[in-house]
Scaffold this motif. Structure first.
Motif, short mmCIF file in Angstrom:
data_model
loop_
_atom_site.label_atom_id
_atom_site.label_comp_id
_atom_site.label_asym_id
_atom_site.label_seq_id
_atom_site.Cartn_x
_atom_site.Cartn_y
_atom_site.Cartn_z
N ALA A 21 0.83 -1.20 0.00
CA ALA A 21 0.00 0.00 0.00
C ALA A 21 0.87 1.26 0.00
N GLN A 22 1.90 1.28 0.82
CA GLN A 22 2.79 2.44 0.88
C GLN A 22 3.55 2.62 -0.43
N ALA A 23 4.04 1.51 -0.99
CA ALA A 23 4.79 1.58 -2.24
C ALA A 23 3.91 2.07 -3.39
N ALA A 24 2.68 1.58 -3.44
CA ALA A 24 1.75 2.01 -4.49
C ALA A 24 1.50 3.51 -4.38
N PHE A 25 1.27 3.99 -3.18
CA PHE A 25 1.04 5.42 -2.99
C PHE A 25 2.29 6.21 -3.36
N TYR A 26 3.45 5.71 -2.98
CA TYR A 26 4.72 6.39 -3.23
C TYR A 26 4.97 6.61 -4.73
N ILE A 27 4.64 5.60 -5.54
CA ILE A 27 4.90 5.73 -6.99
C ILE A 27 3.65 6.13 -7.78
N GLY A 28 2.54 6.32 -7.09
CA GLY A 28 1.35 6.84 -7.76
C GLY A 28 0.51 5.82 -8.51
N LEU A 29 0.53 4.60 -8.06
CA LEU A 29 -0.30 3.55 -8.66
C LEU A 29 -1.27 3.03 -7.63
N GLN A 31 -2.92 0.06 -5.40
CA GLN A 31 -2.35 -1.13 -4.78
C GLN A 31 -2.61 -2.35 -5.66
N ARG A 32 -3.80 -2.43 -6.23
CA ARG A 32 -4.15 -3.57 -7.09
C ARG A 32 -3.26 -3.63 -8.33
N THR A 33 -2.96 -2.47 -8.92
CA THR A 33 -2.08 -2.44 -10.09
C THR A 33 -0.70 -2.97 -9.72
N LEU A 34 -0.19 -2.54 -8.58
CA LEU A 34 1.13 -3.00 -8.13
C LEU A 34 1.11 -4.51 -7.87
N GLU A 35 0.03 -5.01 -7.30
CA GLU A 35 -0.09 -6.45 -7.06
C GLU A 35 -0.10 -7.23 -8.38
N LYS A 36 -0.83 -6.72 -9.38
CA LYS A 36 -0.87 -7.38 -10.69
C LYS A 36 0.50 -7.37 -11.34
N GLY A 41 4.89 -9.59 -13.70
CA GLY A 41 6.21 -9.06 -14.04
C GLY A 41 6.10 -7.66 -14.61
N GLY A 42 7.24 -7.02 -14.72
CA GLY A 42 7.27 -5.68 -15.27
C GLY A 42 7.19 -4.57 -14.24
N GLY A 43 6.92 -4.92 -13.02
CA GLY A 43 6.84 -3.91 -11.97
C GLY A 43 8.17 -3.75 -11.26
N PRO A 44 8.18 -2.93 -10.23
CA PRO A 44 9.42 -2.74 -9.46
C PRO A 44 9.82 -4.01 -8.71
N GLN A 45 11.10 -4.11 -8.43
CA GLN A 45 11.59 -5.26 -7.68
C GLN A 45 10.99 -5.24 -6.28
#
Length: 81
Positions: A21-29, A31-36, A41-45
């Motif tokens: 949740a924090q990472a998604a907010f930090y990069i502006g996405l 949470q669900r997008t970051l989980e997908k 693949g293709g997201g941040p490490q």
């Protein structure tokens, strides 16, 4: 939303690791997008700390800097000058 912002700011000061949740907010996405992205693949490490997923702020920054901007990506499509 302000609470997430405060948590991300506190996490950045105290620990370089953010939860999803924090990472998604930090990069502006979302949470669900970051989980997908994590699943497909293709997201941040990310790292697994036991059963918990954590994102390092430096890796989020590096991933974000490596993403093409809209105008640059659009300029490279279709071969138009």
């Amino acid at each position: 939303m302000d609470d997430e912002n405060e948590r991300a700011a506190r996490a950045k000061k105290g620990s370089p690791f953010l939860n999803t949740a924090q990472a998604a907010f930090y990069i502006g996405l979302s949470q669900r997008t970051l989980e997908k992205m994590r699943l497909k693949g293709g997201g941040p490490q990310f790292r697994k700390h036991g059963r918990f997923v954590r994102y390092h702020i430096d890796e989020l920054d590096a991933w974000s800097k490596g993403q093409p901007r809209g105008s640059d990506a659009d300029d490279n499509r279709g071969g138009r000058s």
